[in-house]
Design a protein around this motif. Structure first.
Motif, PDB file in Angstrom:
ATOM      1  N   THR A1068      32.275 -49.160  29.178  1.00 49.02           N
ATOM      2  CA  THR A1068      33.595 -49.217  29.021  1.00 49.02           C
ATOM      3  C   THR A1068      33.963 -50.525  28.803  1.00 49.02           C
ATOM      4  O   THR A1068      33.413 -51.549  29.483  1.00 49.02           O
ATOM      5  CB  THR A1068      34.573 -48.650  29.898  1.00 49.02           C
ATOM      6  N   PHE A1069      34.732 -50.790  27.494  1.00 44.01           N
ATOM      7  CA  PHE A1069      35.045 -52.054  27.090  1.00 44.01           C
ATOM      8  C   PHE A1069      36.536 -52.118  26.916  1.00 44.01           C
ATOM      9  O   PHE A1069      37.133 -51.475  26.208  1.00 44.01           O
ATOM     10  CB  PHE A1069      34.605 -52.853  25.811  1.00 44.01           C
ATOM     11  N   GLN A1070      37.547 -53.029  27.788  1.00 46.41           N
ATOM     12  CA  GLN A1070      38.932 -52.938  27.582  1.00 46.41           C
ATOM     13  C   GLN A1070      39.375 -54.488  27.417  1.00 46.41           C
ATOM     14  O   GLN A1070      38.834 -55.521  28.250  1.00 46.41           O
ATOM     15  CB  GLN A1070      39.483 -52.318  28.834  1.00 46.41           C
ATOM     16  N   THR A1071      40.348 -54.739  26.608  1.00 50.84           N
ATOM     17  CA  THR A1071      40.772 -56.017  26.143  1.00 50.84           C
ATOM     18  C   THR A1071      42.346 -55.824  26.370  1.00 50.84           C
ATOM     19  O   THR A1071      42.980 -54.858  26.058  1.00 50.84           O
ATOM     20  CB  THR A1071      40.585 -56.507  24.943  1.00 50.84           C
ATOM     21  N   ASP A1072      42.896 -57.050  26.701  1.00 47.35           N
ATOM     22  CA  ASP A1072      44.420 -56.990  26.815  1.00 47.35           C
ATOM     23  C   ASP A1072      44.927 -57.640  25.388  1.00 47.35           C
ATOM     24  O   ASP A1072      44.286 -57.594  24.411  1.00 47.35           O
ATOM     25  CB  ASP A1072      44.843 -57.929  28.087  1.00 47.35           C
ATOM     26  N   PHE A1073      46.379 -57.956  25.553  1.00 44.63           N
ATOM     27  CA  PHE A1073      46.825 -58.475  24.527  1.00 44.63           C
ATOM     28  C   PHE A1073      46.589 -60.046  23.947  1.00 44.63           C
ATOM     29  O   PHE A1073      47.663 -60.227  23.225  1.00 44.63           O
ATOM     30  CB  PHE A1073      48.418 -58.025  24.561  1.00 44.63           C
ATOM     31  N   SER A1074      46.218 -60.751  24.938  1.00 50.45           N
ATOM     32  CA  SER A1074      46.123 -62.152  25.020  1.00 50.45           C
ATOM     33  C   SER A1074      44.926 -62.804  24.389  1.00 50.45           C
ATOM     34  O   SER A1074      44.542 -62.406  22.924  1.00 50.45           O
ATOM     35  CB  SER A1074      46.459 -62.860  26.159  1.00 50.45           C
ATOM     36  N   VAL A1075      44.105 -63.592  25.026  1.00 50.23           N
ATOM     37  CA  VAL A1075      42.915 -64.203  24.717  1.00 50.23           C
ATOM     38  C   VAL A1075      41.883 -63.257  24.085  1.00 50.23           C
ATOM     39  O   VAL A1075      41.643 -62.426  24.884  1.00 50.23           O
ATOM     40  CB  VAL A1075      42.330 -65.330  25.584  1.00 50.23           C
ATOM     41  N   VAL A1076      41.088 -63.880  23.028  1.00 51.35           N
ATOM     42  CA  VAL A1076      39.972 -62.858  22.525  1.00 51.35           C
ATOM     43  C   VAL A1076      38.722 -63.751  22.458  1.00 51.35           C
ATOM     44  O   VAL A1076      39.043 -65.208  22.472  1.00 51.35           O
ATOM     45  CB  VAL A1076      40.122 -62.449  21.094  1.00 51.35           C
ATOM     46  N   ASN A1077      37.652 -63.419  22.809  1.00 50.85           N
ATOM     47  CA  ASN A1077      36.440 -64.326  22.653  1.00 50.85           C
ATOM     48  C   ASN A1077      35.256 -63.379  21.852  1.00 50.85           C
ATOM     49  O   ASN A1077      35.385 -62.433  21.200  1.00 50.85           O
ATOM     50  CB  ASN A1077      35.996 -64.356  24.161  1.00 50.85           C
ATOM     51  N   ARG A1078      34.161 -63.934  21.835  1.00 45.34           N
ATOM     52  CA  ARG A1078      32.933 -63.626  21.133  1.00 45.34           C
ATOM     53  C   ARG A1078      32.576 -62.065  21.498  1.00 45.34           C
ATOM     54  O   ARG A1078      32.097 -61.184  20.626  1.00 45.34           O
ATOM     55  CB  ARG A1078      31.807 -64.336  21.313  1.00 45.34           C
ATOM     56  N   GLY A1079      32.643 -61.778  22.778  1.00 39.21           N
ATOM     57  CA  GLY A1079      32.318 -60.452  23.227  1.00 39.21           C
ATOM     58  C   GLY A1079      31.186 -60.338  23.952  1.00 39.21           C
ATOM     59  O   GLY A1079      30.571 -60.964  24.565  1.00 39.21           O
ATOM     60  N   PHE A1080      30.268 -59.061  23.559  1.00 36.11           N
ATOM     61  CA  PHE A1080      28.879 -58.893  24.278  1.00 36.11           C
ATOM     62  C   PHE A1080      28.086 -58.061  23.037  1.00 36.11           C
ATOM     63  O   PHE A1080      28.589 -57.648  22.273  1.00 36.11           O
ATOM     64  CB  PHE A1080      29.299 -57.886  25.750  1.00 36.11           C
ATOM     65  N   ALA A1081      26.878 -58.186  23.827  1.00 34.86           N
ATOM     66  CA  ALA A1081      25.598 -57.551  23.087  1.00 34.86           C
ATOM     67  C   ALA A1081      24.533 -56.948  24.131  1.00 34.86           C
ATOM     68  O   ALA A1081      24.340 -57.647  24.724  1.00 34.86           O
ATOM     69  CB  ALA A1081      25.031 -58.475  21.995  1.00 34.86           C
ATOM     70  N   LEU A1082      24.546 -55.692  23.914  1.00 37.26           N
ATOM     71  CA  LEU A1082      23.607 -55.048  24.795  1.00 37.26           C
ATOM     72  C   LEU A1082      22.359 -54.401  24.115  1.00 37.26           C
ATOM     73  O   LEU A1082      22.931 -53.787  22.997  1.00 37.26           O
ATOM     74  CB  LEU A1082      24.362 -53.895  25.683  1.00 37.26           C
ATOM     75  N   GLY A1083      21.289 -54.213  24.811  1.00 34.18           N
ATOM     76  CA  GLY A1083      20.158 -53.634  24.262  1.00 34.18           C
ATOM     77  C   GLY A1083      19.692 -52.451  25.112  1.00 34.18           C
ATOM     78  O   GLY A1083      20.010 -52.565  26.396  1.00 34.18           O
ATOM     79  N   LEU A1084      19.577 -51.061  24.610  1.00 33.37           N
ATOM     80  CA  LEU A1084      19.119 -50.184  25.160  1.00 33.37           C
ATOM     81  C   LEU A1084      17.785 -49.475  24.666  1.00 33.37           C
ATOM     82  O   LEU A1084      17.482 -49.374  23.245  1.00 33.37           O
ATOM     83  CB  LEU A1084      20.232 -48.873  25.137  1.00 33.37           C
ATOM     84  N   LYS A1085      16.939 -49.335  25.572  1.00 29.85           N
ATOM     85  CA  LYS A1085      15.635 -48.603  25.261  1.00 29.85           C
ATOM     86  C   LYS A1085      15.275 -47.549  26.070  1.00 29.85           C
ATOM     87  O   LYS A1085      15.517 -47.868  27.276  1.00 29.85           O
ATOM     88  CB  LYS A1085      14.664 -49.816  25.122  1.00 29.85           C
ATOM     89  N   VAL A1086      14.772 -46.456  25.624  1.00 28.77           N
ATOM     90  CA  VAL A1086      14.332 -45.388  26.531  1.00 28.77           C
ATOM     91  C   VAL A1086      12.922 -45.545  26.699  1.00 28.77           C
ATOM     92  O   VAL A1086      12.192 -45.855  26.184  1.00 28.77           O
ATOM     93  CB  VAL A1086      14.304 -44.116  25.785  1.00 28.77           C
ATOM     94  N   ILE A1087      12.631 -45.366  28.291  1.00 34.13           N
ATOM     95  CA  ILE A1087      11.404 -45.707  28.686  1.00 34.13           C
ATOM     96  C   ILE A1087      10.825 -44.378  29.547  1.00 34.13           C
ATOM     97  O   ILE A1087      11.787 -43.893  30.389  1.00 34.13           O
ATOM     98  CB  ILE A1087      11.704 -46.835  29.816  1.00 34.13           C
ATOM     99  N   ASP A1088       9.591 -44.126  29.594  1.00 32.98           N
ATOM    100  CA  ASP A1088       8.946 -43.180  30.480  1.00 32.98           C
ATOM    101  C   ASP A1088       8.906 -43.838  31.719  1.00 32.98           C
ATOM    102  O   ASP A1088       8.091 -44.691  32.125  1.00 32.98           O
ATOM    103  CB  ASP A1088       7.710 -42.804  30.030  1.00 32.98           C
ATOM    104  N   ILE A1089      10.041 -43.464  32.950  1.00 31.96           N
ATOM    105  CA  ILE A1089       9.929 -43.978  34.002  1.00 31.96           C
ATOM    106  C   ILE A1089       8.734 -43.335  34.963  1.00 31.96           C
ATOM    107  O   ILE A1089       8.829 -44.015  36.188  1.00 31.96           O
ATOM    108  CB  ILE A1089      11.404 -43.695  35.003  1.00 31.96           C
ATOM    109  N   GLY A1090       7.895 -43.009  34.332  1.00 26.27           N
ATOM    110  CA  GLY A1090       6.730 -42.558  35.501  1.00 26.27           C
ATOM    111  C   GLY A1090       6.084 -43.760  35.799  1.00 26.27           C
ATOM    112  O   GLY A1090       5.361 -43.917  36.951  1.00 26.27           O
ATOM    113  N   CYS A1091       5.937 -44.515  34.948  1.00 26.42           N
ATOM    114  CA  CYS A1091       5.170 -45.970  35.135  1.00 26.42           C
ATOM    115  C   CYS A1091       5.686 -46.923  34.144  1.00 26.42           C
ATOM    116  O   CYS A1091       5.129 -47.193  33.199  1.00 26.42           O
ATOM    117  CB  CYS A1091       3.591 -45.842  35.095  1.00 26.42           C
ATOM    118  N   PHE A1092       6.589 -47.663  34.716  1.00 21.66           N
ATOM    119  CA  PHE A1092       7.308 -48.696  33.969  1.00 21.66           C
ATOM    120  C   PHE A1092       7.693 -49.876  34.618  1.00 21.66           C
ATOM    121  O   PHE A1092       7.871 -49.717  35.957  1.00 21.66           O
ATOM    122  CB  PHE A1092       8.613 -48.151  33.152  1.00 21.66           C
TER     123      PHE A1092
END
Length: 1775
Positions: A1068-1092
């Motif tokens: 969830t990403f929420q911003t108000d009515f005032s200062v703004v910035n560059r923001g964010f970048a996330l990476g998601l990768k699906v992994i076999d959790i049996g052995c990771f």
């Protein structure tokens, strides 16, 4: 080929009174197209009919139908006209097409009239509101043009010529004939027999010729010896000294029927042919004289068609004229006579640029078209009502009513024998007029030179068309119309009356007289000049007089009191405006009409008297100004003129005002400053009318299009306002000379971007400043004038504006409700709805420029338009007009609805009640969930529908002209919304990024975003934070997920932070009515959790990674991953201690960036290995995958961190390569703490030329060290110079080191490879052995060798290399062999160093041997032998996996193989499988070519010797195929199919009609095993089906499957059904040849399945047909129209929607009378009916269900049957 339109006016044609016309003669059953719009795609040989609606019954009023027909490339559409009956003048059939041979105008219709057109055809049918007729019927057939041009079906011996009979049967083409004499004369077109002749077919083809006319009416194609040409074909070569006459046959007696004559006339080069028509008297409808020629003036090919009666027409044509004379089978007339004379022309190199003369009427003209139409307007008797008349319609085409009766006035000229009838006393005038028809005819009377003798002239013939001869002189008489003030001058001199007329020629000339403003002075006006062209001068000023037309309420203003006439004209502008005046229906009230408004745009009713007032347009004292003492005069014949704003320049013809000379070709190119125009004023023009021209080419200021105007004859006071850069050309011929011309040029400051924009309803455009979105220029002065239709508004939206504040202006003037408004403030959300007129002006000064502006304009129906902005606290209702009462006709309403940011609009439909077919409510919106724009259309009735839309939606309500209903009511409510919402479903190994809006740019205020991410079971989501920058206090990124310990709220971020979470993640990403910035970048990768695991190594540790359970065996189905990283400027050393994996199927994969080569590498390890090492850059990926079967010990490896040079590169250069090496960031400063190394190598026998371009380093502490070898040994460079170059050997090492302090620019080096070395190309034959040795062998070789041998041998041979001796320096001298391995057929490079003997290589031809030595130790070298070996020429090792299928064929198959083949294919498949070998085809030389297949089956080795295309063999996992051919006969060869089968459970079953077979899973009813892959192929006899009954199914639901692939008996489509879980008693009825597959995985086992297979006798042609409204199909017996087969049992079940019926029509039926049956069962009004009698005209309307059964026995067969089915809406039928 050219395109054209044919307008088929609705005149009843001879011979088409019978409505029952059988118009389809082809064997194909045509599709009938009755509906009113269609896009029809036809295939080759398709046949369809297109008819008017209801045909052969009468069509309805107000049709507007269109059919677009297309056919494939290289085909034509044969268009045949079967029938045509339309209302004359008002209903139209318009066919637009491209003819194969050129333009064609159809005038007669009959069932043999056909046209072959190209692949595109457009048919339009339009009817008005009144009379209806039978309509039309057309046939369309697709013809293969390639076949058509090659088919000569008859027996003539004619040579193929260029031409076609398409649309010309009974006539001729350019170079050949299509008539009934062409066979005898041997000049038929190639496709004559195909298109024009009937061929009778019996047991053989007999050619029958159809005689179109009696044999006595044949063509006479021989030329007599006289200069009068009467015969029917002639090539005529004219010389400059002769005149030749051509007449119709028998002239001046009547010609015969069925003539098809042709004259081709040639004249010498650079001459023209003057054709003079002495007499034309032809049957108007049906006999034609056609002249095809190239016009001398326009230089374009024209075809003119003459019919009826005419005299004294002339044509001036270039050499090569084609004259054709065609008569039909009926009425005959006198014919024609014409003369041909050669005229000398200017040389062909002189170009005459023609254009549009100044007198051409804009937008169309009625000249010569009264009762017809021009391109853009009409001249018929309904154009006034429809408001689409041409501008000069009233002047040229209208009869003026003089009251309840017409007063007869006779004007006596000299005596009583000559009278001019102006009216007919107390009688009704004959219906017809000669206006625009002199020399032709009107509907009921004639205007030609024979009408007086035949007493059929139109009433106004004498006044408009005839000159009255008075003897040797003409007496001037004035005819008083109302009083003495108005007089009509019929003559002004005592000379003979001139023959000619000003009808349609005002300002121009006729043949023998003039209609210009100088003819009165020169006494050569045409007789009707004053009546048609002139205003009579009343003095030095204009007197205003009002002419009473019928009563006091209608007045015609012909002048403006004491004022100068307004400058402007209504020519081509009726209903619009000119520059300074108007031509619309309110200009009289507003007193701003153009002077010629009443004459050109208004219908004037005349009462009992007419008062004529002539207005002087210019003062009599305003003479022509031909000289100017203050201006520049240009008299020479070429000039480039650049005008400034302070001067006027005059241009005159040579010698002006004296006569110019012959053969001038002058040119003036005139330019002026930017943003100016050039005003051309013509003071005087006096040129030879036919042949001398003044041509002006310019860009019109108003319309912004290039125009070319041509002036000839006489003219004064014409003006042109042109953009800068115009071209003036003056051309004279070799004969008559005149005074010439004088014109003035003046610079006018211009608006530089001017446009008049006419918008229609719903149009939308953008207007932007010049260059937008780039900056505009200085000194713009732009204006856009925008208009829209009445009862509309223009919605003006400001998208963007950025202007210089002080000095650049955007001024928008418009009218809204309160009056004129000047806009002064703008913002990007500002929209204004203005009325139908809008003026946009944009002015910039000479200084600052900016981006400019962008405006949007959209035309809105202001009858019901509203723009709404909803707030969060309100609900708004929108209803149709008058709701809940019925709405009205012809609504076009629009609502634009918006709401605050981050909200949505909920639409709730309370009520919808609209006419289903024709009234619509359309909602266009962006869907909240899918975030895509959607347009939904609602009609009919509906309630309680809801839509959740993003802000800014559009609602449009449209009704037609007919039925009205209650309408609609809907509610709008604002809903607060997440503004960026997305559900993301990831699969295994998927990788995605999620970023803040606009990233990496700043996000916006007031965001409320949510991403819900899910992955499959047993996986995790690896979450990596790449970047985050938020407002600290007030903007939030909240990530909720589940790890081992429960919910976690992340609060701190780090760019290296990675988290492995479970299968559900909420961001969830929420911003108000005032200062703004560059923001964010996330990476998601699906992994076999049996052995990771994600590892970060430090420099002080060594980490070991092992497979699960190591050193014990690993398990099945592992999919493990390790991600390993290390600090900057380090590498990771991987050491493999142990690898023991299943060779085929378990893998260890390492993906990394190689330290040396700096490229990403993926290496796969399987089998067994130890002590392998890899040096990788940081961030490597290790994956371990195992399958479901064999398990081994696995692997163990160690990871260690190694400090790295931070810029390392190995560079391998080839000969002549050139590169540069520079310090990091060069030419900017390098950074601290660099430790760089470049290792450069070049080929043997080359050197590296090292050049220093630049060097600037910190003196004390930063170093560039270059180590290389030259002649004397190692050298360390210490001094540099930008001109310093060194040639070094093939190895160079460049090291660059910097410390932690001062930085500088760095260095730049250039490297180029120079060849310094030894080479040989060797071709071996089969009889020799060649030895190759190192230089000086057996003595020691030298240093720095770079030798190369390229060795080749004959086709189908190999090269055997035997190494006798190798003795090389182990580290540094190399022998490299590059070759293609004979066995594996892959390229291999092997390197030899040190010592070796007796090594051998067997290589394919074309191998490469290279010998390289360095600069140091030398040894004995090498010696090897090369020998040619004959090899198999096509060898392949093939490894197949489970279920793989491939084909093996002989070389070149299906073409013949070659001699001397020796091929071998070795095929292998996995354990527990078999290879199904199928023989598709085999054809070999019987004695001497062999296909040998060796395999293992149950009993041992087998050698196959006999083949059959149906023969299949299941062999074990190894198969050897050998193919050998000798040197003689070759054949087609062979084709084999190979498919890998799980032999644990495979069976091919052929069922008979007497058995039931059961199939069960392995071990049934006990549990099946793991990893089954079973297959059963089941077939049965012809005309049977297989009934599959499932007794029991009990399978693991997720992962074990029973799959049945079959063709469904009912729907006749292939179906694949998959069964899992538990089920019983399911049945399938399938056609023969079905496939059953059973697959289980590696885990849970169940009971399996049991099913039974039984053969069922089948109907052999079964189909369920579902038809929609208006669908049309045909059902035919099999093979129709060819005979059906025995033993058919067919059934068609046909259904249509409720409230429809199926119209059943019997086209054809022919069955064996005793024993074959067509049974049709249906329901009509009275119940079931069994049809027993058929005929081709029998039609039955049945209800929505129809059953058609067709059964045949084993004996006689016939043609069968053809039925047509069409779905009819029975709600609209009246019985």
């Amino acid at each position: 080929m050219v395109g054209f339109e044919e307008l088929f006016e609705c005149v009843e044609r001879n011979g088409y009174t019978d409505a029952n016309i059988e118009f389809q003669t082809d064997n194909n059953i045509p599709t009938i197209v009755h509906d009113c719009v269609g896009h029809i795609y036809l295939n080759k040989n398709d046949v369809i009919n297109i008819t008017s609606p209801n045909y052969p019954d009468n069509y309805d009023n107000n049709h507007n139908c269109e059919w677009i027909v297309e056919s494939p490339q290289n085909t034509g559409i044969l268009l045949t006209f079967y029938d045509l009956e339309l209302e004359s003048y008002c209903d139209f059939l318009i066919i637009t097409y491209v003819d194969v041979s050129g333009d064609t105008f159809l005038t007669e219709w009959n069932s043999n009239n056909s046209i072959l057109v190209a692949t595109h055809l457009n048919i339009t049918f339009q009817t008005d509101f009144s009379v209806v007729k039978r309509g039309f019927a057309l046939g369309l057939k697709v013809i293969d043009l390639d076949a058509a041009t090659e088919l000569q079906t008859g027996t003539t011996n004619s040579t193929m010529v260029n031409g076609s009979c398409v649309g010309k049967c009974g006539r001729w083409d350019k170079n050949c004939y299509c008539d009934n004499a062409c066979e005898e004369l041997n000049d038929c077109c190639p496709d004559y027999l195909l298109l024009c002749q009937n061929i009778s077919l019996g047991t053989e083809i007999v050619t029958e010729w159809v005689t179109i006319t009696d044999a006595t009416s044949d063509f006479q194609r021989e030329r007599s010896n006289s200069t009068v040409v009467h015969d029917c074909f002639e090539n005529i070569y004219l010389t400059t000294s002769e005149v030749v006459n051509i007449t119709s046959p028998n002239y001046p007696l009547n010609h015969d029927d069925n003539h098809n004559c042709k004259w081709i006339v040639y004249s010498p080069e650079n001459t023209g042919i003057l054709l003079t028509f002495y007499d034309i008297d032809l049957e108007r409808c049906c006999d034609f004289l056609t002249i095809t020629y190239v016009d001398v003036i326009d230089n374009i090919e024209e075809t003119e068609i003459f019919t009826g009666r005419s005299i004294n027409t002339t044509i001036l044509a270039k050499e090569n004229v084609n004259i054709r004379f065609y008569t039909d089978y009926s009425i005959v007339n006198r014919g024609f006579a014409l003369g041909l004379e050669v005229i000398e022309l200017l040389d062909a190199t002189t170009e005459l640029q023609t254009g549009t003369t100044n007198s051409t009427m804009v937008n169309g003209s009625c000249l010569g078209k009264c009762g017809r139409w021009d391109k853009n307007c009409y001249c018929d008797n309904v154009c006034e009502e429809l408001n689409d008349c041409c501008p000069d319609y009233l002047m040229l085409c209208q009869n003026i009513s003089l009251g309840t009766e017409i007063v007869t006035e006779w004007v006596t000229i000299t005596d009583a024998t000559v009278e001019l009838q102006l009216g007919t006393t107390n009688s009704t005038m004959v219906n017809g007029s000669c206006v625009g028809k002199c020399g032709r005819w009107d509907k009921n009377c004639y205007c030609d030179n024979a009408c007086e003798e035949l007493t059929d002239c139109c009433p106004d013939y004498l006044m408009l068309c005839q000159n009255i001869s008075l003897g040797t002189e003409i007496v001037t008489e004035w005819v008083t119309i109302t009083d003495a003030t108005v007089e009509l001058q019929l003559g002004t001199t005592n000379s003979t009356m001139v023959n000619g007329s000003c009808v349609g020629k005002c300002g121009r000339w006729d043949k023998n007289c003039y209609c210009d403003n100088a003819c009165e002075e020169l006494t050569d006006c045409c007789p009707d000049y004053l009546m048609l062209c002139q205003n009579i001068s009343l003095g030095t000023e204009i007197v205003t007089e009002w002419v009473t037309i019928t009563d006091a309420t209608t007045e015609l203003q012909t002048g403006t009191t004491n004022s100068t006439m307004v400058n402007g004209s209504c020519v081509g502008k009726c209903g619009r405006w000119d520059k300074n005046c108007y031509c619309d229906n309110v200009c009289e009230e507003l007193n701003d009409c153009c002077p010629d408004y009443l004459m050109l745009c208004q219908n004037t009713s005349l009462g009992t008297e007419i008062v004529t007032e002539w207005v002087t347009i210019t003062d009599a004292t305003a003479d022509v100004q031909r000289e100017s003492s203050n201006s520049t005069m240009v008299n020479d014949c070429f000039e480039n003129i650049y005008l400034t704003t302070s001067e006027v320049v005059n241009i005159t013809s040579p010698n002006y005002p004296l006569n110019h000379g012959d053969n001038h070709n002058c040119e003036w190119i005139v330019d002026s400053p930017q943003n100016t125009g050039i005003l051309l004023t013509f003071y005087d023009i006096d040129l030879e009318r036919c042949c001398d021209f003044l041509t002006i080419t310019y860009v019109d200021v108003i319309d912004n299009i290039e125009v070319t105007e041509m002036f000839t004859g006489r003219s004064i006071n014409t003006t042109i306002l042109a953009k800068e850069n115009l071209n003036i050309r003056f051309y004279t011929d070799f004969s008559i000379v005149n005074r010439g011309f004088a014109l003035g040029l003046e610079v006018i400051k211009l608006l530089d971007c001017v446009e008049n924009i006419y918008l229609n309803s719903n149009d939308a455009i953008n207007i932007t400043s010049p260059n937008y979105p780039d900056n505009y220029d200085n000194n713009h002065n732009c204006e856009w004038i925008v208009e829209s239709p009445p009862n509309t508004g223009i919605l003006l939206t400001f998208y963007d504006i950025e202007l210089e504040i002080c000095c650049d202006f955007l001024i928008i003037t418009y009218v809204d409700v309160s009056g004129d408004t000047l806009l002064t403030e703008w913002n990007s959300n500002n929209s204004i709805l203005v009325t139908t007129h809008l003026n946009v002006t944009f002015q910039t000064d000479f200084s600052v420029v900016n981006r400019g502006f962008a405006l949007g304009l959209k035309v809105i129906d202001i009858g019901c338009f509203e723009s709404m902005y909803l707030t969060t606290s309100e609900v708004v209702n929108i209803t149709s007009p008058n709701y809940p009462l019925n709405y009205g006709d012809n609504h076009n309403c629009e609502w634009i609805v918006d709401s605050p940011q981050n909200t949505a609009i909920l639409l709730t439909f309370y009520d919808i009640d609209l006419e289903r077919c024709c009234d619509f409510l359309t909602i266009t919106y962006v869907d909240v969930i899918d975030n895509i724009e959607v347009t939904e259309m609602f009609t009919g009735r509906s309630i309680n529908t809801t839509i959740l839309a993003k802000a800014n939606l559009n609602i449009i309500f449209h009704t037609d002209f007919s039925i009205v209903n209650r309408g609609f009511a809907l509610g709008l409510e604002v809903i607060e919304l997440l503004d960026c919402v997305e559900n993301i479903y990831l699969n295994s190994n998927d990788a995605i990024n999620i970023t803040s809006p606009n990233y990496p740019d700043n996000y916006d205020n007031n965001h409320n975003c949510e991403w819900i991410v899910e992955s499959p079971p047993n996986t995790g989501i690896l979450l990596t934070f790449y970047d985050i920058e938020l407002e600290i206090c007030c903007d939030f990124l909240i990530i909720t997920y589940v790890d081992v310990s429960g919910d976690t709220l992340l609060t701190e971020w780090n760019s290296n932070n990675s988290i492995l979470v479970t299968t559900h993640l909420n961001v969830t990403f929420q911003t108000d009515f005032s200062v703004v910035n560059r923001g964010f970048a996330l990476g998601l990768k699906v992994i076999d959790i049996g052995c990771f695991e994600s590892m970060y190594l430090t420099t002080s540790e060594v980490v070991n990674i092992t497979s699960p359970n190591y050193p014990l065996n690993h398990g099945d189905n592992h999919n493990c991953e390790w991600i390993v990283d290390s600090p900057q400027n380090t590498a990771i050393l991987l050491t493999f201690y142990d690898i023991d994996l299943e060779r085929c199927c378990d893998f260890l994969t390492i993906t990394y960036v190689d330290v040396i080569d700096n490229i990403e590498v993926t290496e796969i390890f399987t089998g067994r290995s130890i002590n392998t090492t890899i040096l990788a850059k940081a961030n490597l990926n290790i994956r371990f995958h195992t399958d479901f079967s064999i398990v081994n010990r696995g692997f163990a490896l160690g990871l260690e961190v190694i400090e790295l040079l931070d810029c390392v590169e190995n560079i391998y250069l080839n000969s002549n390569d050139v590169i540069n090496i520079t310090s990091p960031n060069y030419p900017d400063n390098y950074d601290n703490n660099h430790n760089c190394e470049w290792i450069v190598e070049s080929p043997p026998n080359t050197g590296i030329l090292l050049t220093f371009y630049d060097i600037e380093l910190e003196i004390c502490c930063d170093f560039l060290i270059i180590t290389y070898v030259d002649v004397s040994g190692d050298t360390l460079l210490t001094e540099w110079n930008s001109n310093n170059s060194i040639l070094v050997t093939t190895h160079l090492n460049v090291t660059f080191q910097t410390d932690l302090s001062v930085v500088n620019r760095g260095f730049a080096l250039g490297l180029k490879v120079i060849d310094i070395g030894c080479f040989e190309s060797i071709y071996l034959t089969t009889s020799e052995v060649v030895n190759i040795t190192s230089p000086n062998y057996p003595l020691n070789h030298g240093d720095n060798h770079n030798c190369e041998w390229i060795v080749d041998s004959p086709q189908n041979t190999a090269i055997l290399l035997t190494f006798y001796d190798i003795d090389l320096e182990r580290c540094c001298d190399f022998l490299t062999i590059t070759y293609v391995d004979v066995i594996d057929n892959i390229e291999v490079t092997e390197m030899f160093t040190g010592r070796s003997i007796n090594t051998t290589i067997l290589a394919k031809a074309n191998l490469n041997i290279r010998f390289y030595t360095d600069f140091s130790i030398v040894n004995r070298g090498f010696a090897l032998g090369l020998e040619v070996i004959k090899i198999l020429d096509c060898v392949e090792n093939i490894y197949l996996n489970s279920n793989d299928a491939i084909n093996i064929t002989s070389p070149n198959y299906p073409d013949n193989y070659d001699n001397n083949h020796n091929c071998e294919w070795i095929v292998e498949s996995p354990p527990n499988t078999g290879i199904l070998l199928t023989f598709y085809d085999i054809e070999l030389e019987s004695c001497c070519d062999f296909l040998i297949i060796t395999y293992v089956d149950v009993s041992g080795d087998t050698l196959l010797t006999e083949w059959n295309s149906s023969n299949s063999i299941l062999v074990t996992t190894h198969l050897n195929v050998t193919f050998q051919t000798d040197f003689s006969v070759v054949n087609r060869g062979f084709a084999l199919g190979l498919k890998v089968i799980d032999i644990g459970c495979f069976e091919s079953i052929y069922l008979t009609t007497s058995e039931v077979v059961n199939i069960t899973s392995p071990n049934y009813p006990l549990n099946h095993g793991d990893n089954h892959n079973c297959e059963w192929i089941v077939d049965s006899p012809q005309n049977t089906g297989i009934l599959i009954t499932f007794y029991d199914i009990d399978l693991e639901r997720c992962c074990d499957f029973l799959t049945i692939t079959y063709v469904d008996v009912i729907d006749n489509i292939e179906v694949t059904e998959m069964f899992t879980g538990r089920s019983i008693n399911t049945t399938i009825l399938a056609k023969a040849n079905l496939n059953i597959r059973f697959h289980t995985d590696f885990s849970i086992v169940n009971r399996g399945f049991a099913l039974g297979l039984e053969v069922i006798e089948l109907l052999d042609c079964v189909e369920n047909i579902y038809l929609n409204s208006n669908d049309v199909i045909n059902i035919t017996s099999p093979n129709y129209p060819n005979n059906y087969d025995n033993n058919h049992n067919c059934e068609w079940i046909v259904e249509s929607p409720p409230n429809t019926g199926i119209l059943l029509t019997f086209y054809d039926i022919e069955l064996e009378s005793c024993c074959d049956f067509l049974i049709i069962t249906y329901v009509d009004v009275s119940g079931d009916t069994f049809l027993t009698e058929w005929n081709s005209n029998n039609s039955v309307l049945v209800t929505t269900h129809l059953n058609v059964t067709f059964q045949t026995d084993l004996s006689v067969v016939n043609r069968g049957f053809a039925l047509g089915l069409k779905v009819i809406d029975i709600g609209m039928l009246t019985f």
